[in-house]
Design an enzyme around this catalytic site. Structure first.
Site, PDB file in Angstrom:
ATOM      1  N   CYS A 250       0.834  -1.198   0.000  1.00 54.20           N
ATOM      2  CA  CYS A 250       0.000   0.000   0.000  1.00 54.20           C
ATOM      3  C   CYS A 250       0.881   1.267   0.000  1.00 54.20           C
ATOM      4  O   CYS A 250       1.492   1.590  -1.007  1.00 54.20           O
ATOM      5  CB  CYS A 250      -0.980  -0.030   1.165  1.00 54.20           C
ATOM      6  SG  CYS A 250      -2.354   1.130   0.965  1.00 54.20           S
TER       7      CYS A 250
ATOM      8  N   HIS B 153      -3.684  -5.253   0.742  1.00 53.50           N
ATOM      9  CA  HIS B 153      -3.108  -5.731   2.012  1.00 53.50           C
ATOM     10  C   HIS B 153      -3.164  -7.256   2.080  1.00 53.50           C
ATOM     11  O   HIS B 153      -4.231  -7.835   2.330  1.00 53.50           O
ATOM     12  CB  HIS B 153      -3.869  -5.124   3.194  1.00 53.50           C
ATOM     13  CG  HIS B 153      -3.599  -3.671   3.402  1.00 53.50           C
ATOM     14  ND1 HIS B 153      -2.585  -3.196   4.194  1.00 53.50           N
ATOM     15  CD2 HIS B 153      -4.199  -2.572   2.881  1.00 53.50           C
ATOM     16  CE1 HIS B 153      -2.569  -1.873   4.169  1.00 53.50           C
ATOM     17  NE2 HIS B 153      -3.541  -1.469   3.372  1.00 53.50           N
TER      18      HIS B 153
ATOM     19  N   GLU C  89      -1.932  -9.114   4.371  1.00 48.85           N
ATOM     20  CA  GLU C  89      -1.886  -9.586   5.758  1.00 48.85           C
ATOM     21  C   GLU C  89      -3.269  -9.769   6.373  1.00 48.85           C
ATOM     22  O   GLU C  89      -3.408 -10.454   7.394  1.00 48.85           O
ATOM     23  CB  GLU C  89      -1.048  -8.627   6.612  1.00 48.85           C
ATOM     24  CG  GLU C  89      -1.638  -7.240   6.829  1.00 48.85           C
ATOM     25  CD  GLU C  89      -1.326  -6.236   5.740  1.00 48.85           C
ATOM     26  OE1 GLU C  89      -1.434  -5.026   5.994  1.00 48.85           O
ATOM     27  OE2 GLU C  89      -0.985  -6.671   4.616  1.00 48.85           O
TER      28      GLU C  89
END
Length: 508
Positions: free
Chosen positions: A78, A166, A168
């Protein structure tokens, strides 16, 4: 040097989550602020640049010199990706419409190792107000969504990658595949960082560091202090002196139960009944912060007094875990005090002791895995988080022994019922709160005017955010009836349906 991934924090709320995902791959990693990069060494196999609430277009935006990493692979997530593009001559502009939430990859270049096993149409999670609108000719665009052309890129002839989404978060369904591709295949990490390996290495390091020195440590009955004490005990045996203080604010029967558990583990532990000292210190106090400070100061006084009965102590053992360390070096500086924490933070200076913290590289879930490797009782490892000030912050208003007894009784009924109905392990934290409110009730044919107990149960991963637990109505009805019928002084029970944020998990 042991291998690791270096994560640079630009202030994203997800930075700790990146670290957790990397560690789930059995690869050690550390988080450091972007402006406090540690000395680079041969063990650093890769660098991940986190997201950020900032814009690379702003004056004074977080920045880092990419050249310093040389040939070390870099993954920008990002903001990290936008920073790489921006510094390389690409364009970053405000998004026409802010892309926040689920999106699907409409283009995936599987020739690039980062995106192997990431499917076309794979769901990803976006959260950005800026968009990379162009990249230099030396960049390959490796993934796109319907509204973001440059969802991922690679710098040609370099091991530098960027992604706008993202990986994660769980909403990116194949994020773990992408992170595995980066950490294992691109960075070449061996995936050897396991609980067994941690235990073996840590005990050896503790033996080397402590030698024949004595260590004193406060135990709480919780996961962190128990696992830390067990590791130190395995390294130095009886040279570890543990102190368990009864502050009069523990759960019903907890002092005796925890002492028995510790003695069964072979720990050299002394129980200290200091209830009256704490009640005296709390007399007349109603403000939550004043109560916390009184409890903390009294604890330090008691612990210091008991510690001085042991000769030649050189070390203070603590159960500090990694989130505490990260917080202390946050890029935003120490967080604003929402509430003081009851710990032994003032003791090393007061007692002139060196500190040993065997868990200060681990997250909470990793501490539990290490505890399992050490064969610690599952009842201790699975114990809900319990605040340092104990019931002192679950009794709203002034604390007196009679109120403590009322809350201990109500809390015992509640927690026992959660265990009985196999609900205890399904919630992250639960407890009863005694309110400074009296309500009218009827028991038999008599009017009553008695206290109110609130029940709290939340679902969470790490306590940073939490949702209230949807416990069965039948269960809540059973617990309410039992508390009202068995706990003298209580005639009303309510259930807290507030999430964090905006509420906190504890009421004080």
């Amino acid at each position: 040097m042991a291998e690791q991934i270096l994560i640079l924090d630009f202030g994203s709320q997800f930075t700790q989550l990146i670290a957790r995902r990397v560690r789930e791959l059995n690869v050690y990693c550390e988080i450091h602020p972007f402006n406090h990069i540690p000395t680079l060494h041969s063990g650093i196999k890769g660098v991940i640049l986190s997201g950020s609430p900032c814009s690379v277009r702003e004056a004074g935006a977080p920045d880092v010199d990419l050249a310093q990493f040389g040939d070390i692979p870099v993954l920008g997530v990002c903001y990290g990706a936008q920073l790489i593009a921006h510094k390389s001559g690409g364009q970053v502009a405000p998004s026409q419409t802010r892309e926040y939430g689920r999106a699907k990859l409409s283009v995936v270049d599987h020739h690039h190792e980062l995106l192997k096993e990431v499917s076309l149409d794979s769901q990803v999670w976006m959260s950005h107000a800026d968009t990379i609108t162009s990249v230099p000719d030396s960049f390959d665009i490796t993934a796109s969504t319907a509204s973001v052309k440059i969802a991922a890129f690679k710098v040609r002839d370099k091991k530098i990658h960027g992604i706008q989404f993202h990986p994660e978060v769980t909403h990116t369904l194949e994020g773990k595949n992408l992170l595995r591709n980066f950490v294992v295949h691109i960075c070449g990490c061996a995936q050897e960082w396991t609980p067994d390996q941690f235990v073996e290495t840590t005990i050896a390091d503790l033996k080397n560091k402590l030698g024949n020195d004595k260590v004193v440590m406060a135990l709480s009955g919780g996961v962190d202090s128990t696992v830390a004490a067990t590791l130190i005990h395995k390294a130095i045996g009886k040279n570890l002196y543990c102190i368990f203080v009864d502050n009069g604010l523990l759960r019903k029967g907890e002092f005796e139960q925890v002492l028995a558990s510790y003695e069964g583990m072979g720990l050299n532990v002394k129980g200290v009944d200091s209830k009256q000292k704490f009640y005296t210190a709390l007399h007349g106090l109603s403000d939550p912060e004043a109560k916390r400070k009184a409890i903390g100061k009294t604890f330090i006084d008691v612990f210091d007094e008991e510690s001085h009965k042991i000769t030649d102590v050189k070390w203070l053992g603590q159960g500090t875990i990694y989130p505490d360390v990260i917080e202390s070096v946050s890029i935003k500086g120490p967080s604003a005090t929402i509430k003081s924490h009851h710990n032994v933070g003032g003791l090393p200076e007061k007692m002139k002791l060196k500190v040993v913290e065997p868990l200060n590289t681990l997250f909470k879930d990793e501490v539990r895995l290490v505890g399992k490797t050490l064969h610690i009782d599952p009842l201790i490892l699975g114990r809900h988080p319990f605040p340092g000030p104990g019931l002192g912050i679950r009794i709203l208003g002034e604390i007196i022994p009679d109120k403590v007894k009322v809350l201990q009784a109500a809390d015992h009924i509640y927690i026992s019922a959660l265990r009985k109905h196999n609900l205890y392990e399904k919630v992250w934290q639960a407890g009863a709160i005694l309110l400074p409110v009296y309500s009218v009730g009827v028991m038999g044919d008599e009017r009553t005017y008695e206290q109110v107990v609130a029940l709290r149960a939340v679902i969470s991963v790490d306590g940073m955010t939490a949702d209230w637990a949807h416990l069965p109505h039948e269960f809540l009805s059973e617990v309410s009836s039992e508390i009202i019928n068995k706990v003298k002084g209580v005639n009303r029970v309510v259930y807290d349906i507030s999430s964090k944020p905006p509420a906190t998990i504890e009421w004080e």
